[in-house]
Design a protein around this motif. Sequence first.
Motif, short mmCIF file in Angstrom:
data_model
loop_
_atom_site.label_atom_id
_atom_site.label_comp_id
_atom_site.label_asym_id
_atom_site.label_seq_id
_atom_site.Cartn_x
_atom_site.Cartn_y
_atom_site.Cartn_z
N GLY A 135 46.74 9.71 35.36
CA GLY A 135 47.62 10.27 34.35
C GLY A 135 47.22 11.64 33.87
N ARG A 136 46.11 12.18 34.40
CA ARG A 136 45.66 13.52 34.00
C ARG A 136 45.40 14.35 35.26
N PRO A 137 46.46 14.75 35.94
CA PRO A 137 46.28 15.52 37.17
C PRO A 137 45.65 16.88 36.89
N LEU A 138 45.05 17.44 37.92
CA LEU A 138 44.46 18.76 37.77
C LEU A 138 45.55 19.80 37.54
N PRO A 139 45.27 20.85 36.76
CA PRO A 139 46.23 21.94 36.62
C PRO A 139 46.52 22.58 37.99
N GLU A 140 47.68 23.20 38.11
CA GLU A 140 48.09 23.76 39.39
C GLU A 140 47.17 24.87 39.88
N ASP A 141 46.47 25.54 38.97
CA ASP A 141 45.60 26.64 39.39
C ASP A 141 44.19 26.18 39.75
N ILE A 142 43.92 24.88 39.70
CA ILE A 142 42.62 24.33 40.07
C ILE A 142 42.74 23.64 41.42
N GLU A 143 41.95 24.09 42.38
CA GLU A 143 41.92 23.50 43.72
C GLU A 143 40.78 22.49 43.81
N SER A 144 40.89 21.60 44.79
CA SER A 144 39.82 20.62 44.99
C SER A 144 39.72 20.22 46.45
N VAL A 145 38.54 19.80 46.84
CA VAL A 145 38.34 19.23 48.17
C VAL A 145 37.29 18.13 48.04
N ARG A 146 37.54 17.01 48.67
CA ARG A 146 36.60 15.89 48.61
C ARG A 146 35.44 16.17 49.56
N VAL A 147 34.21 16.09 49.05
CA VAL A 147 33.06 16.53 49.85
C VAL A 147 32.07 15.42 50.14
N LEU A 148 32.09 14.32 49.38
CA LEU A 148 31.12 13.24 49.63
C LEU A 148 31.64 11.94 49.05
N ASP A 149 31.66 10.90 49.87
CA ASP A 149 31.92 9.55 49.39
C ASP A 149 30.57 8.84 49.32
N GLU A 150 30.10 8.59 48.11
CA GLU A 150 28.76 8.04 47.92
C GLU A 150 28.81 6.53 47.70
N PRO A 151 28.24 5.74 48.61
CA PRO A 151 28.24 4.29 48.44
C PRO A 151 27.48 3.87 47.19
N LEU A 152 28.00 2.85 46.50
CA LEU A 152 27.29 2.28 45.36
C LEU A 152 26.27 1.26 45.84
N GLN A 153 25.16 1.17 45.15
CA GLN A 153 24.17 0.14 45.39
C GLN A 153 23.95 -0.64 44.11
N LEU A 154 23.52 -1.88 44.26
CA LEU A 154 23.15 -2.71 43.11
C LEU A 154 21.66 -2.54 42.87
N LEU A 155 21.29 -2.25 41.63
CA LEU A 155 19.88 -2.12 41.26
C LEU A 155 19.51 -3.30 40.39
N THR A 156 18.50 -4.07 40.82
CA THR A 156 18.07 -5.24 40.07
C THR A 156 16.56 -5.20 39.84
N GLY A 157 16.12 -6.02 38.87
CA GLY A 157 14.70 -6.25 38.68
C GLY A 157 14.21 -7.29 39.66
N PRO A 158 12.90 -7.54 39.72
CA PRO A 158 12.35 -8.45 40.71
C PRO A 158 12.74 -9.91 40.51
N ASP A 159 13.15 -10.29 39.30
CA ASP A 159 13.46 -11.70 39.03
C ASP A 159 14.96 -11.96 38.97
N HIS A 160 15.77 -11.00 39.32
CA HIS A 160 17.22 -11.20 39.33
C HIS A 160 17.59 -12.17 40.46
N ALA A 161 18.68 -12.90 40.28
CA ALA A 161 19.10 -13.90 41.26
C ALA A 161 19.41 -13.28 42.62
N LEU A 162 19.79 -12.00 42.66
CA LEU A 162 20.15 -11.35 43.92
C LEU A 162 19.04 -10.44 44.44
N ALA A 163 17.88 -10.45 43.82
CA ALA A 163 16.84 -9.49 44.14
C ALA A 163 16.36 -9.57 45.58
#
Length: 312
Positions: A147-175
Amino acid sequence: MDLETVRTFVAVTEAGQFQKAADDLSITQQAVSKRVAALERALGVRLFIRAPRGAELTIDGRAFLPHARELLRVAERAAASVRPDRRPLRVDVIASRSAQSGLMRDFHRAHPGIELDVMMLFDIETAVTALRSGAIDASFRAVAAPGRPLPEDIESVRVLDEPLQLLTGPDHALASARSVTVAELVGHRIWMPGIAPGTEWGAYYDDLVAEFGLTIEVTGPNFGSDALLDTISDTPALATFMGEHTRLIWPADHGLRRIPVTDPTPVYPHSLLWHRDNPHPALATLRTHLTAGTATRDTAGTWVPGWVLPRR
């Protein structure tokens, strides 16, 4: 004080003659005399004595000369600070240890001759305002929020798709997991106190929750990454998300685990934004560097929100 009169004073001093200074400045001798007279009136002292061998400095002239030269040097530095061909390329990144900062370090290694000013602005509205005013030359963002598009005078290019990782402590169920699917995260508490409402990354995580039914908690004050890592390490019931390229350091006894998320892999879409009329000569070099070899958008097995704009 008129800088042209100061510049003329220095020119006469270096030339030793009013006529020679006029030739050096490509103006008439009369104009040189008028400028020197105007400077003397402004200062209330006489700067030169007419002598058979030319113009000689008075005692006051000799006292004023080093300050006059410094005035001209300061004026040149001030002008150079805003000339695109002379000033550093000013680029906004969200955080110093983010993937965006890593991209800029890679760019600096590849182009060490390009001067850089790297700064950190908080939200996209501030960044866009800075782009439009010329305060910065480029900004890394997730394009814009729904709902908040960039203004017409602002250009953009996608440069990196960064994968998310899960960060847990040593005692987490998924550790102990080598990877976790998005479905396996349902029901687990993911604590991210740094998410600010109204930001593009806030919109990203809102869509992630809506799409997969995850539980992301933003309660509590944000005391920074060190406090977040301490809490994740000590609290088996909590985990957090971290970008694959985010560089964080923690004590070895924290026992933290970075676990890839799959099926699909949520990726955070980093884009470079700039004003279409920005004249800085290094801006095109930065865009070329960032887009060289960039992977195809929306790779199979990954997820980004539907509001993310396609590459240009």
